[in-house]
Design an enzyme around this catalytic site. Structure first.
Site, PDB file in Angstrom:
ATOM      1  N   ALA A  21       0.838  -1.206   0.000  1.00 29.18           N
ATOM      2  CA  ALA A  21       0.000   0.000   0.000  1.00 29.18           C
ATOM      3  C   ALA A  21       0.870   1.251   0.000  1.00 29.18           C
ATOM      4  CB  ALA A  21      -0.945  -0.009   1.204  1.00 29.18           C
ATOM      5  N   GLY A  24       1.991   1.516  -3.461  1.00 32.91           N
ATOM      6  CA  GLY A  24       0.838   1.809  -4.307  1.00 32.91           C
ATOM      7  C   GLY A  24       0.361   3.234  -4.175  1.00 32.91           C
ATOM      8  N   ASP A  25       0.447   3.792  -3.000  1.00 33.02           N
ATOM      9  CA  ASP A  25       0.067   5.187  -2.784  1.00 33.02           C
ATOM     10  C   ASP A  25       0.923   6.105  -3.654  1.00 33.02           C
ATOM     11  OD1 ASP A  25      -1.223   7.433  -1.317  1.00 33.02           O
ATOM     12  OD2 ASP A  25       0.784   7.684  -0.472  1.00 33.02           O
ATOM     13  N   ALA A  26       2.225   5.854  -3.683  1.00 27.48           N
ATOM     14  CA  ALA A  26       3.135   6.679  -4.485  1.00 27.48           C
ATOM     15  C   ALA A  26       2.879   6.495  -5.978  1.00 27.48           C
ATOM     16  CB  ALA A  26       4.585   6.336  -4.150  1.00 27.48           C
ATOM     17  N   GLU A  29      -0.413   8.281  -6.879  1.00 25.36           N
ATOM     18  CA  GLU A  29      -0.274   9.734  -6.914  1.00 25.36           C
ATOM     19  C   GLU A  29       0.528  10.180  -8.129  1.00 25.36           C
ATOM     20  OE1 GLU A  29       1.018  13.665  -4.379  1.00 25.36           O
ATOM     21  OE2 GLU A  29       0.496  11.833  -3.294  1.00 25.36           O
TER      22      GLU A  29
END
Length: 131
Positions: A21, A24-26, A29
């Site tokens: 996660a 995945g967040d990076a 974005e």
């Protein structure tokens, strides 16, 4: 971008959902930032459009829209990501936070294992048009 040595399948399977996660967040974005890059605008405008899309509530919306297109193994990964969402967010419902974390987990996993599939799913997102 400098190439990185690929991770082995064993290494990827050992990563906890929270680490997927985090990655995945990076990735998510960066995808959203790239989407809003054109037409050129002031940095404050970029920021406003990107923040509107990377909020947990919007990520949960994206997850719901993608769910019918997901494979059985991707759905299982979502559950792992949802269960990894810990903490008590103050501004949002915990279930929304869990859904956002699930989406980020899936994106991180696909980034490492199947970039083509990731590109397919990201292309399905209904982002607000750039202004």
């Amino acid at each position: 971008m400098l190439p990185l040595a690929p991770l082995s399948e064993v290494s990827i399977q050992q990563l906890p959902p929270a680490a997927l996660a985090y990655l995945g967040d990076a990735v998510y974005e960066l995808y959203v930032r790239r989407f809003y890059l054109l037409p050129p605008k002031r940095l404050q405008s970029y920021h406003g459009q990107v923040v509107a899309q990377v909020r947990a509530e919007r990520q949960a919306d994206h997850l719901r829209s993608l769910t019918p297109s997901l494979t059985e193994s991707e759905l299982i990964l979502l559950k792992r990501g949802r269960n990894a969402a810990t903490g008590h967010p103050k501004r949002i419902d915990p279930s929304i936070y869990q859904q956002a974390t699930s989406l980020e987990t899936l994106i991180g996993y696909l980034y490492l294992t199947n970039p083509q599939r990731l590109a397919q799913l990201l292309a399905q997102l209904e982002l607000d048009p750039p202004t």
